[in-house]
Design an enzyme around this catalytic site. Structure first.
Site, PDB file in Angstrom:
ATOM      1  N   HIS A 133      10.260  74.588  66.630  1.00  0.00           N
ATOM      2  CA  HIS A 133      11.464  74.023  67.292  1.00  0.00           C
ATOM      3  C   HIS A 133      12.092  72.902  66.467  1.00  0.00           C
ATOM      4  O   HIS A 133      12.702  71.998  67.018  1.00  0.00           O
ATOM      5  CB  HIS A 133      11.136  73.489  68.701  1.00  0.00           C
TER       6      HIS A 133
ATOM      7  N   SER B 230      30.906  66.639  43.976  1.00  0.00           N
ATOM      8  CA  SER B 230      32.105  66.696  44.802  1.00  0.00           C
ATOM      9  C   SER B 230      33.279  66.178  43.987  1.00  0.00           C
ATOM     10  O   SER B 230      33.123  65.268  43.179  1.00  0.00           O
ATOM     11  CB  SER B 230      31.901  65.833  46.046  1.00  0.00           C
TER      12      SER B 230
ATOM     13  N   GLU C 206      23.392  77.209  49.580  1.00  0.00           N
ATOM     14  CA  GLU C 206      24.431  77.469  50.586  1.00  0.00           C
ATOM     15  C   GLU C 206      25.133  78.799  50.332  1.00  0.00           C
ATOM     16  O   GLU C 206      25.436  79.553  51.261  1.00  0.00           O
ATOM     17  CB  GLU C 206      25.466  76.348  50.575  1.00  0.00           C
TER      18      GLU C 206
ATOM     19  N   LYS D  25      27.860  62.594  45.349  1.00  0.00           N
ATOM     20  CA  LYS D  25      27.308  63.816  45.907  1.00  0.00           C
ATOM     21  C   LYS D  25      26.574  64.698  44.891  1.00  0.00           C
ATOM     22  O   LYS D  25      26.967  64.801  43.739  1.00  0.00           O
ATOM     23  CB  LYS D  25      28.420  64.659  46.547  1.00  0.00           C
TER      24      LYS D  25
END
Ligand code: ARG
Length: 461
Positions: free
Chosen positions: A156, A277, A290, A283
């Site tokens: 969970h 970025s 992804e 970043k």
């Protein structure tokens, strides 16, 4: 250029029909397999006396020269010639003359495309299985390099019980092993020759299907000509197996994205596999993970497209079937690209073992072990669960870890607590107790690693 089927037609094909109907823009990639199958067919026609030996030889040589032009990139594909088959056959006639017109004896584009796709798929399955093996090897090397590292195991998304990082990595080794097995089982069903089914009913020419099957490395012949030209089960199975493999990749990617976040801080992915970025200079984004996670959707899309394409399609060949190729090719390309990228990225993952160890002390992960200790001392487990629940609540209220409690404090909750209980509570001690087949105890994981390496070595040889 004249159409191979032009005889029956007096009028010209509308331009939009050519645009709608052409498949050569995407099925030209089948050319090497199409030519192999045509060569086997031509040899058989010559051996069976259906065409003269001399014509058969001419056809084979012509096809070989076309294969060379295609490989060299000098072949001109024509959209008005529709598909890979008609482009190659028209060129054959141009190169060798009348003998080329005899190649299509006893076959149809319907059994031809069915044969090409099976030959192509067999090679893709082999390539995918070896990429899966490479990914498994990368996971094993990662597990081995971090054999002593402990991190929280989650259920969970909550801290559950500590586990070895190697155990976690080997969970993915198992998944990709099942994928490899699935593609292997599919290969056996793919490796059946449809050629000889002709348009749908077979052919009156005395062709020799066994000879063609042998030459092309097929294990058997399709049993029913109508099924053989209409069947696309293996394309669906291929996309289903690809979807499951992508699903596994996406779960791994999701964990890598989470683990590389500031909140987790478990890993850092190397510069070669991250991007920056354009606006936020600080970043370092896990784009590869992804993108692979994102590409999973398009592979599922291929599976859905094929299932929908086949639904309710009457026997036998229908032109709808031409729509089977783009989803299939895309699923195969996407899976192979993602497997390659992931196998290369895994060695670039830097593990913060300290951060994982810190996290392993949070979240009261010793609770099950304390309940087990009481159960071993004779208390029914359900009752022990309640005692430890109250203990956890006490710690949560007072801002303590379970390991901070003295034996006296523990005994206030149950006199059954033994002095030895506290020494059995660290993450390392807890991990050691999961000493059973499939468990996370170091010696079990080391044995699992040894088995994995032996099996990889066997597969790679
Ligand atoms: N390009 C076709 C396909 O991919 C080949 C078979 C064509 N057969 C036909 N009867 N038009 O399905």
């Amino acid at each position: 250029m004249s159409k191979l089927w032009g005889g029956r037609f007096a009028g010209k094909t509308d331009e939009i029909v050519e645009i709608l109907g052409e498949s050569v823009s995407y099925d030209a990639r089948l050319a090497p397999w199409d030519i192999r199958a045509s060569i086997a067919h031509a040899r058989m026609l010559g051996d069976a006396g259906i065409v003269s030996k001399q014509d058969a030889r001419k056809i084979v040589r012509g096809l070989e020269s076309i294969a060379k032009s295609i490989a060299a990139g000098t072949f001109t594909w024509s959209v008005s010639l529709e598909d890979v088959h008609t482009n190659i056959e028209s060129e054959l006639v141009l190169r060798i003359g009348d003998a080329g017109k005899r190649l299509h004896t006893g076959r149809s584009r319907n059994d031809q495309i069915a044969t090409d796709v099976r030959l192509w798929m067999r090679d893709q399955v082999d390539a995918i299985r070896s990429l899966l093996l490479g990914l498994q090897a990368a996971l094993v090397a990662f597990a081995e390099a971090h054999i002593g590292v402990i991190l929280p195991g989650f259920t969970h998304m909550q801290h559950a019980q500590p586990v070895l990082l190697a155990h976690h990595a080997l969970a993915y080794y198992e998944m990709f092993g099942r994928d490899r097995e699935r593609f292997g089982q599919l290969r056996a069903r793919v490796n059946v020759l449809p050629l000889g089914s002709a348009a749908l009913a077979g052919t009156p020419h005395p062709i020799r299907r066994e000879q063609v099957a042998r030459e092309l490395g097929f294990d058997g012949l399709s049993a029913n000509s109508m099924d053989a030209v209409a069947d696309r089960d293996h394309l669906i199975e291929f996309c289903a197996a690809a979807s499951i493999a992508m699903m596994h990749l996406s779960r791994l990617c999701e964990e890598l994205v989470l683990w590389s976040s500031q909140e987790f801080g478990f890993i850092e992915i190397g510069d070669a596999f991250t991007t920056g970025s354009s606006i936020m200079p600080q970043k370092k984004n896990p784009d590869v993970a992804e993108l692979v996670r994102g590409k999973t959707g398009r592979v599922y899309g291929s599976l859905t497209a094929l299932l929908t394409l086949m639904k309710g399609l009457p026997l036998t060949y229908n032109r709808d079937l031409q729509e089977d190729k783009e989803p299939l090719f895309d699923a195969s390309d996407t899976l192979q690209l993602c497997l390659t990228a992931m196998a290369r990225m895994i060695p670039a993952i830097h593990v913060d073992a300290r951060r994982m160890a810190e996290a392993s002390r949070e979240g009261f992960m010793e609770a099950t072990d304390l309940a087990d200790a009481l159960a071993r001392a004779g208390m029914p487990f359900r009752e022990a669960h309640g005692v430890i629940g109250r203990l956890v609540l006490h710690c949560a209220n007072t801002g303590k870890h379970l390991t901070d409690l003295s034996i006296e404090e523990l005994r206030a909750f149950s006199p059954l607590f033994d002095k030895s209980v506290r020494s059995a509570l660290g993450p390392a001690a807890i991990v050691r107790t999961r000493d059973l087949p499939g468990g996370t105890a170091p010696r079990r994981v080391v044995a699992a690693l040894r088995r994995a390496k032996a099996s990889l070595a066997k597969e790679q040889s």
